[in-house]
Design a protein around this motif. Structure first.
Motif, PDB file in Angstrom:
ATOM      1  N   GLY A   7      -6.557   2.927  -0.065  1.00 26.23           N
ATOM      2  CA  GLY A   7      -6.526   3.185  -1.628  1.00 26.23           C
ATOM      3  C   GLY A   7      -5.291   3.806  -2.213  1.00 26.23           C
ATOM      4  N   GLU A   8      -4.958   3.268  -3.108  1.00 24.40           N
ATOM      5  CA  GLU A   8      -3.764   3.772  -3.886  1.00 24.40           C
ATOM      6  C   GLU A   8      -4.294   4.901  -4.831  1.00 24.40           C
ATOM      7  N   ILE A   9      -3.933   5.951  -4.654  1.00 26.75           N
ATOM      8  CA  ILE A   9      -4.568   6.967  -5.655  1.00 26.75           C
ATOM      9  C   ILE A   9      -3.317   7.276  -6.668  1.00 26.75           C
ATOM     10  N   VAL A  10      -3.742   7.422  -7.670  1.00 29.85           N
ATOM     11  CA  VAL A  10      -2.701   7.528  -8.653  1.00 29.85           C
ATOM     12  C   VAL A  10      -3.056   8.766  -9.661  1.00 29.85           C
ATOM     13  N   ASN A  11      -2.023   9.403 -10.306  1.00 30.98           N
ATOM     14  CA  ASN A  11      -2.188  10.453 -11.342  1.00 30.98           C
ATOM     15  C   ASN A  11      -2.171   9.867 -12.891  1.00 30.98           C
ATOM     16  N   ASP A  12      -3.408   9.664 -13.223  1.00 29.67           N
ATOM     17  CA  ASP A  12      -3.668   9.226 -14.545  1.00 29.67           C
ATOM     18  C   ASP A  12      -3.871   9.870 -15.685  1.00 29.67           C
ATOM     19  N   GLY A  13      -2.837  10.787 -16.137  1.00 27.37           N
ATOM     20  CA  GLY A  13      -3.130  11.635 -17.179  1.00 27.37           C
ATOM     21  C   GLY A  13      -3.808  13.121 -16.627  1.00 27.37           C
ATOM     22  N   GLY A  14      -3.296  13.195 -15.520  1.00 26.31           N
ATOM     23  CA  GLY A  14      -3.684  14.742 -15.002  1.00 26.31           C
ATOM     24  C   GLY A  14      -5.129  14.298 -14.207  1.00 26.31           C
ATOM     25  N   VAL A  15      -5.602  13.207 -14.101  1.00 22.70           N
ATOM     26  CA  VAL A  15      -6.802  12.857 -13.343  1.00 22.70           C
ATOM     27  C   VAL A  15      -6.416  11.751 -12.213  1.00 22.70           C
ATOM     28  N   LEU A  16      -6.732  12.244 -10.926  1.00 21.60           N
ATOM     29  CA  LEU A  16      -6.690  11.360  -9.833  1.00 21.60           C
ATOM     30  C   LEU A  16      -7.589  10.234  -9.856  1.00 21.60           C
ATOM     31  N   ARG A  17      -7.263   9.164  -9.539  1.00 24.02           N
ATOM     32  CA  ARG A  17      -8.152   7.980  -9.889  1.00 24.02           C
ATOM     33  C   ARG A  17      -7.720   6.847  -8.674  1.00 24.02           C
TER      34      ARG A  17
END
Length: 165
Positions: free
Chosen positions: A100-110
């Protein structure tokens, strides 16, 4: 789904319970297997939330469990389709690895993407074309992949190995 048909019927309601525990851990109880299963954080996720590692006991994150659920369900679905073709999945004939590629999306990890890589040792006499067709279609038959569709892109790759005698 057509408007006249209405929503699909509810087959089951999955009920879980969650109890917060020390160190940013959640104890999750799921149907049948009971539990509780600890879910928390580790490594880069703890760093993102500015939680010092010496203040927590590392546990898999809820995001890890989503990636694991998708990989497990996809593997089970693909394995079932392979079984119908006479293709063995036992004794390491089918191995799957999910990422799973976990990204920081505006301060939320998804989870931005899930990639599943299969390694399959063909059984003697099994039609490779049918195996590839099953691979091409299995994501549409997987309950978790269908549930995540539209929210998390899922891709799968198949590495076929010749049968060993």
């Amino acid at each position: 789904m057509s408007a006249a048909a209405g929503p699909p019927p509810i087959v089951e309601r999955s009920r879980v319970s969650v109890v917060p525990a020390p160190g940013r851990t959640k104890l999750v109880t799921v149907p049948v297997d009971g539990g509780p299963v600890p879910m928390g954080m580790h490594g880069p996720v703890a760093e993102h939330y500015q939680v010092p590692m010496d203040q927590i006991e590392p546990h898999a994150t809820t995001l890890d469990y989503v990636v694991g659920a998708a990989t497990g369900c996809l593997t089970g679905t693909f394995g079932g389709m392979l079984g119908a073709l006479g293709q063995s999945t036992a004794d390491g004939a089918l191995v799957a690895e999910g990422e799973g590629e976990i990204v920081n999306d505006g301060g939320v990890l998804r989870i931005a993407r899930i990639t599943v890589r299969y390694r399959l040792r063909l059984s003697p006499g099994v039609d490779e074309t049918k195996v590839r067709r099953a691979h091409d279609r299995h994501t549409q038959r997987c309950p978790v992949a269908r549930s995540l569709a539209g929210g998390i892109p899922i891709e799968t790759h198949l590495d076929l190995q010749e049968p060993t005698d």
